[in-house]
Design a protein around this motif. Structure first.
Motif, short mmCIF file in Angstrom:
data_model
loop_
_atom_site.label_atom_id
_atom_site.label_comp_id
_atom_site.label_asym_id
_atom_site.label_seq_id
_atom_site.Cartn_x
_atom_site.Cartn_y
_atom_site.Cartn_z
N ALA A 59 0.83 -1.22 0.00
CA ALA A 59 0.00 0.00 0.00
C ALA A 59 0.85 1.26 0.00
O ALA A 59 0.44 2.30 -0.53
CB ALA A 59 -0.93 -0.01 1.21
N ASN A 60 2.05 1.16 0.58
CA ASN A 60 2.93 2.34 0.63
C ASN A 60 3.32 2.83 -0.75
O ASN A 60 3.68 4.00 -0.93
CB ASN A 60 4.19 2.02 1.43
N MET A 61 3.22 1.96 -1.75
CA MET A 61 3.59 2.33 -3.11
C MET A 61 2.69 3.43 -3.66
O MET A 61 3.12 4.28 -4.43
CB MET A 61 3.55 1.10 -4.01
N VAL A 62 1.41 3.40 -3.26
CA VAL A 62 0.48 4.45 -3.70
C VAL A 62 0.25 5.50 -2.60
O VAL A 62 0.02 6.67 -2.90
CB VAL A 62 -0.86 3.87 -4.18
N MET A 63 0.35 5.08 -1.36
CA MET A 63 0.15 6.03 -0.27
C MET A 63 1.27 7.07 -0.23
O MET A 63 1.12 8.14 0.37
CB MET A 63 0.06 5.31 1.07
N ALA A 64 2.40 6.76 -0.89
CA ALA A 64 3.51 7.71 -0.93
C ALA A 64 3.14 8.99 -1.67
O ALA A 64 3.84 10.01 -1.55
CB ALA A 64 4.72 7.06 -1.59
N LEU A 65 2.04 8.95 -2.42
CA LEU A 65 1.57 10.15 -3.12
C LEU A 65 0.96 11.17 -2.17
O LEU A 65 0.79 12.33 -2.53
CB LEU A 65 0.52 9.76 -4.17
N GLN A 66 0.63 10.71 -0.98
CA GLN A 66 -0.05 11.58 -0.01
C GLN A 66 0.86 12.71 0.46
O GLN A 66 2.05 12.52 0.70
CB GLN A 66 -0.52 10.75 1.19
N HIS A 67 0.29 13.88 0.57
CA HIS A 67 0.99 15.05 1.10
C HIS A 67 1.47 14.79 2.51
O HIS A 67 0.71 14.31 3.35
CB HIS A 67 0.03 16.25 1.06
#
Length: 534
Positions: free
Chosen positions: A189-197
């Motif tokens: 999940a961190n692969m896409v959650m890394a987009l979070q501000h």
């Protein structure tokens, strides 16, 4: 510190023992007894509160949750309890229409559970989220937090393609052509959650205060929360320091999530060890994960899942890695609390504790969740006095899938709350919120009735594991205090203890069990100050 005297109450002391009043001076309980005794002990200017016969209990202590995510959930797309994909999509679209975020803003929400869906009982994928929006990168977390769904824009912005290698100890789903489906499990999940501000300290403070206000509504005066994690932990601790040094409304014990020796050692090197801090803001255990969740079929099982023989879950740390992290914490005098849900995962954690414990457990290492067990596995907790952090509210959902996931035999020995209590295992209550709500009465109800919140099944789910109301309240107060080494100052209403109380709308010790669901908190007191009144 504040002072008050609460009179005309039914003040819970311990099993079948009650007093009439309690006096708090400078944040500490000074006297417990009759109205006259407590009025005489009250300092000049103390507030007098007439409980009008209502029940007063120690402030509740949620022994495992995620306070920052509770606040974030209250401020983002909340799809908890949705009974269809269509409902999830409508709520998300309405959120976008209402808030009108700038184009390209990362959007996040949580709470969906495919087992509740009546239209399509499957996990949400990129195509489902594309129906919500193609203009914003969007990620929606499953209720358990161990799987997320991302739309096509989020996947594209994260640079994930069919050529992207699978991460170690995690997984993202692909279709027949090898393309990502949008479902990311465990740390993938961190692969896409890394987009979070990355939030600022001020933004973290605002979110935490939102969560703290919600906790106070349910009589919660202490939490053991996992908000400290690699990447941003300094900002998180600074936000807590800012809040707790000004006007605290909640006591906090940090469960600190580091999954490798180097990052945890760096944390230790800055002086962040178990017990560091004060009564409002304190460092607690190292928090590890060795598996996922039952709902996402990522909890690690000894045998394949009964309803999906292709998997036994996802092991997020090997035995050797777990041993190394436990040893590092123990050698530094630190507590360890490990997320383990499946029977194989629990066995793995207990094996690690065998390497540092020898019949005693001075650092109070524990297992968080400990859901899927057989009798010998539960009994192993006693060998080294290992703590069990349990979440009775999980039964609300899990009882609907448990037998299909693991079979009836193993289901009958799982969520063994009464057995744990009978064996003398130190148990504490939590909610894992926002996986489930912070509602303390729903949590007590599931422990005592072993029914879901619709009051089913009649007679309870494997009712031999029901707790009585005294065991449940004690687990939520004194038991949780033990988990943070605070049983001498917290979890009971007695002189010398913190003046942390909850005043309830009904007498939970005498009402029919089902009426727990209609009980609310009328007031919450922290250190003698009323931080919530209904």
């Amino acid at each position: 510190m504040d002072s008050c005297v609460i009179v005309n109450g039914k003040v819970y002391l311990e099993r079948e023992r009650f007093a009439q009043a309690v006096c708090i001076e400078n944040g500490i309980i000074k006297a417990v007894g009759t109205n006259e005794e407590c009025r005489a002990a009250a300092p000049a200017g103390a507030r007098e509160y007439d409980a009008q016969g209502r029940t007063v209990v120690p402030g509740f202590n949620d022994s495992h949750m995620h306070l920052y995510f509770v606040g974030e959930n209250l401020e983002s797309i909340d799809v908890h309890g949705c009974t269809s994909m269509a409902e999830v999509k409508k709520i998300a679209r309405d959120f976008i229409a209402r808030t009108q975020p700038p184009k390209g803003t990362f959007l996040h929400g949580s709470g969906w559970n495919q087992d509740y869906f009546t239209d399509e009982a499957r996990m949400m994928d990129r195509h489902d989220l594309d129906e919500i929006t193609t203009e914003y990168p969007l990620v929606l977390e499953r209720a358990c937090g161990h799987a997320v769904s991302a739309n096509s824009l989020a996947i594209e912005m994260a640079g994930i393609t069919k050529d992207t290698p699978q991460p170690e100890g995690a997984h993202f789903d692909v279709d027949e052509n090898g393309e990502p489906t949008g479902i990311f499990r465990e740390t993938a999940a961190n692969m896409v959650m890394a987009l979070q501000h990355e939030p600022t300290v001020e933004e973290i403070e605002h979110t935490l205060r939102t969560a703290m206000a919600h906790a106070a509504e349910w009589g919660i005066t202490s939490v053991q929360t996992m908000d400290v994690r690699p990447g941003g932990w300094r900002e998180t601790l600074q936000a807590y320091e800012n809040i707790q040094s000004s006007h605290p409304t909640l006591r906090v014990y940090h469960q600190c999530n580091f999954m490798d020796p180097a990052s945890y050692q760096a944390f230790l090197d800055e002086g962040h060890k178990t017990g560091a801090g004060d009564s409002y803001n304190k460092i607690g255990p190292l928090k590890l994960f060795v598996d996922g969740s039952l709902g996402a079929r990522t909890a690690t099982m000894r045998k394949p899942y009964a309803d999906d023989p292709s998997t036994q879950g996802i092991q997020t740390l090997t035995q050797e890695q777990t041993d190394a992290m436990v040893k590092l914490a123990d050698e530094n005098g630190c507590q360890v609390a490990v997320h383990a849900i499946g029977d194989a995962a629990i066995e793995q954690v207990l094996n690690s504790y065998d390497t540092v414990c020898d019949g005693k457990n001075p650092h109070r290492h524990g297992v968080v969740h400990c859901q899927i067990t057989d009798a010998p596995l539960v009994e192993r907790f006693c060998e080294n006095d290992i703590l069990a952090y349990i979440q009775p509210i999980f039964l609300h959902y899990d009882m609907t899938v448990l037998e299909s996931r693991v079979g009836k035999e193993l289901a009958s020995t799982s969520y063994a709350f009464h057995t744990m209590n009978k064996l003398g295992i130190h148990t504490s209550f939590g909610t894992d919120s926002p996986v489930e709500d912070l509602n303390t009465m729903n949590n007590l109800y599931c422990a005592v009735a072993r029914k879901n919140l619709d009051k089913k099944p009649e007679g309870g789910f494997y009712p031999h594991e029901c707790m009585d109301i005294y065991e449940a309240v004690d687990g939520y107060t004194a038991g949780s205090a033990y988990a943070s080494f605070e049983e001498g100052v917290k979890g009971r209403i007695k002189p010398g203890y913190y003046g942390d109380l909850a005043i309830l709308s009904q007498d939970i010790f005498t009402i029919p069990t089902d009426e727990l669901l209609t009980t609310v908190v009328d007031a919450t007191v922290l250190g003698g100050e009323f931080v919530y009144e209904r």
